[in-house]
Design a protein around this motif. Structure first.
Motif, mmCIF file in Angstrom:
data_model
loop_
_atom_site.group_PDB
_atom_site.id
_atom_site.type_symbol
_atom_site.label_atom_id
_atom_site.label_comp_id
_atom_site.label_asym_id
_atom_site.label_seq_id
_atom_site.Cartn_x
_atom_site.Cartn_y
_atom_site.Cartn_z
ATOM 1 N N PHE A 180 -7.839 2.474 -0.840
ATOM 2 C CA PHE A 180 -6.345 3.138 -1.173
ATOM 3 C C PHE A 180 -5.417 2.552 -2.214
ATOM 4 O O PHE A 180 -6.665 1.832 -3.059
ATOM 5 C CB PHE A 180 -5.421 1.681 0.747
ATOM 6 N N GLN A 181 -3.928 2.625 -2.416
ATOM 7 C CA GLN A 181 -3.614 2.908 -4.018
ATOM 8 C C GLN A 181 -2.484 1.514 -3.592
ATOM 9 O O GLN A 181 -1.540 1.791 -1.974
ATOM 10 C CB GLN A 181 -3.318 3.773 -3.987
ATOM 11 N N THR A 182 -1.972 0.152 -4.372
ATOM 12 C CA THR A 182 -0.856 -0.437 -4.116
ATOM 13 C C THR A 182 -0.238 -0.143 -4.708
ATOM 14 O O THR A 182 -0.211 0.884 -5.898
ATOM 15 C CB THR A 182 -1.343 -1.703 -4.394
ATOM 16 N N ASP A 240 -12.106 -0.283 0.362
ATOM 17 C CA ASP A 240 -11.353 -0.762 1.801
ATOM 18 C C ASP A 240 -12.289 -1.210 2.120
ATOM 19 O O ASP A 240 -12.863 -0.191 3.539
ATOM 20 C CB ASP A 240 -10.409 0.212 2.336
ATOM 21 N N HIS A 262 -8.540 6.906 4.394
ATOM 22 C CA HIS A 262 -6.842 7.008 4.020
ATOM 23 C C HIS A 262 -6.833 8.463 3.793
ATOM 24 O O HIS A 262 -7.541 9.060 3.174
ATOM 25 C CB HIS A 262 -6.789 6.022 3.065
ATOM 26 N N ILE A 302 0.464 -1.367 0.107
ATOM 27 C CA ILE A 302 -0.013 0.338 0.155
ATOM 28 C C ILE A 302 1.070 1.379 -0.100
ATOM 29 O O ILE A 302 2.452 1.489 0.413
ATOM 30 C CB ILE A 302 -1.109 -0.092 1.812
ATOM 31 N N TRP A 352 -6.116 0.758 -7.252
ATOM 32 C CA TRP A 352 -7.008 1.308 -5.763
ATOM 33 C C TRP A 352 -8.168 0.422 -6.020
ATOM 34 O O TRP A 352 -8.711 -0.272 -6.313
ATOM 35 C CB TRP A 352 -7.822 2.245 -6.721
ATOM 36 N N GLY A 367 -3.610 6.537 -0.166
ATOM 37 C CA GLY A 367 -4.800 5.965 -0.276
ATOM 38 C C GLY A 367 -5.341 7.813 0.128
ATOM 39 O O GLY A 367 -5.258 8.421 0.056
ATOM 40 N N THR A 404 -9.491 -1.185 6.763
ATOM 41 C CA THR A 404 -7.568 -1.927 6.376
ATOM 42 C C THR A 404 -7.639 -2.945 7.520
ATOM 43 O O THR A 404 -8.073 -4.375 7.697
ATOM 44 C CB THR A 404 -5.991 -0.711 7.330
#
Ligand SMILES: Cc1ncc(COP(=O)(O)O)c(C=O)c1O
Length: 427
Positions: A35-37, A45, A57, A27, A42, A30, A49
């Motif tokens: 959230f973005q990896t 969530d 985020h 991650i 995207w 976000g 988390t």
């Protein structure tokens, strides 16, 4: 695999999994409920988390406050006085029920519960403690012993003197009652357990505000009042573990606020700092605070009330208040509940739907009400992952607990993805 994942795989443990089975997400940031990896994707969530990202985020207010606290760079010193520490205690006293006035500030939910239990034992001079059959209070040895969670089994025998009573699991009511015939027998079961254990030996009863990881069982109306009466009758402390259910998750600061019951202690973590720093706290009654005026508080950590933790607590409470985040959870939760009821109405494999605020669970069953097989849950998880929906599951339960900042239109979108995933596996 990226370099970060490679090095991490080799050098840092993943929790609650065989290392070979770990499936980490890298991650990188976000915004709100997503959230973005590192690969640019995207994700929704739907688990906040670890049930902690209540503020979502990339929260600008939290990021600014943490940067400023880092800049001040104060070193951990348990006895030090500083503005954020005094203010964190003040704010916690303001948001907890009247009569809870003083905080012990630590790093996690498990530590909060450990210290609450130690305080209860010191104040009452009693050793036994009661918790529910399905409950989770943390991963330290003592808190796993207290938890009614399968993760406990490997570490038995653990802490002696744990007494159990049943859960408000209405779908599979242990007493075989219907709503119209129920007199909160599950709460009265506490008294049965206490009488067997010898109430004069019991220091405290621990209950989650809403059972979280073990099934999401919102307490039926009148439940906490009954627990309070029973505890009062036997001089036992009622400790409400609001680690997961607190900080707006259910639409109030704390789940027990829905009934207006005042416990002797509230423990919290997770939403306390929204995940932007570690953090846990025990907020105790005036009576308990008074006891330690003259008696030594045999509790403490090197990082007790750490400057970053205190800054995060102050900032988080300010952010919840400034944006009226908690007030908006009720209507959003109703909307989510309606979407899920509609989803359930045409899908008989959703045997039970339960929740409050932005904390929900779907219980997935076969036509005869037996839990669906683990392979089906694995397939469901894969289907959700394919649609980049991140959430938790346990046994035949699928959990939905998005950040509290999620918008109604976003709920529509993500529930649509859950529907598609369910239909891919079960329809
Ligand atoms: C109800 C409850 N209590 C305690 C804990 C333990 O908190 P932590 O993991 O911060 O130690 C958790 C964690 O999931 C929880 O859900």
């Amino acid at each position: 695999m990226s370099k970060v994942l490679d090095t991490q795989r080799e050098r840092v443990f993943y929790t609650w999994t065989a290392q070979k089975k770990a499936a980490p997400l890298e991650i990188t940031g976000g915004k709100g409920a997503r959230f973005q990896t590192a690969d640019g994707h995207w994700w929704w969530d739907l688990g906040s988390t670890t049930w902690n990202a209540n503020l979502g985020h990339g929260h600008a207010g939290m990021q600014k406050a943490m940067a400023e606290a880092g800049q001040r760079g104060l070193v951990a010193s348990p006895t030090a006085a500083f503005p954020d520490k005094a203010r964190a205690g003040q704010l916690l006293a303001e948001i907890t029920p009247p009569g809870l006035s003083k905080s012990f500030i630590c790093l996690s939910g498990a530590e909060a519960n450990e210290n609450a239990l130690k305080m209860a034992r010191m104040v009452t001079g009693r050793n036994q403690v009661v918790a529910r059959t399905r409950s989770y209070h943390g991963a330290t040895l003592a808190m796993l012993s207290l938890s009614g969670d399968p993760r406990r089994e490997l570490f038995e025998p653990g802490l002696p003197g744990i007494v159990r009573f049943t859960d408000p699991y209405c779908y599979r009511c242990k007493f075989d009652l219907q709503p119209e015939t129920c007199s909160r027998e599950c709460a009265l079961d506490l008294e049965t357990s206490l009488l067997e254990a010898g109430p004069e030996t019991v220091a405290a009863v621990f209950v989650e505000g809403v059972t979280g990881a073990n099934g999401v069982f919102p307490a039926p109306a009148g439940y906490f009042k009954r627990l309070r009466e029973i505890c009062d009758r036997h001089g036992i402390m009622l400790i409400c573990d609001e680690v997961l259910s607190g900080f707006g998750r259910t639409g109030k600061w704390f789940a027990i606020d829905h009934e207006g019951v005042v416990p002797d202690m509230i423990t919290c973590a997770k939403g306390l700092t929204g995940g932007y720093a570690p953090g846990g706290a025990v907020i105790v009654s005036d009576k308990i605070a008074g006891y330690f005026e003259d008696h030594t508080l045999f509790c403490g950590l090197t990082t007790y009330a750490h400057p970053l933790v205190c800054a995060a607590i102050c900032a988080a409470i300010d952010c919840y208040r400034q944006d009226s985040i908690i007030e908006k959870v009720g209507p959003k939760g109703e909307h989510l509940g309606q979407l899920l009821k509609k989803l359930q109405s045409s899908r008989p494999f959703v045997g039970n739907l339960r929740g409050i605020g932005l904390l929900w669970a779907l219980e997935l069953v076969e036509p005869d009400k037996t839990p669906v097989a683990a392979e089906k849950m694995d397939a469901l998880y894969a289907a959700l992952k394919k649609r980049r929906v991140y959430t938790f599951r346990r046994d035949n339960f699928l959990y939905l607990a998005p950040p509290l900042v999620i918008e109604k239109a976003e709920l529509d979108e993500v529930v649509g993805l859950v529907e598609q995933s369910l239909d891919e596996v079960f329809a």
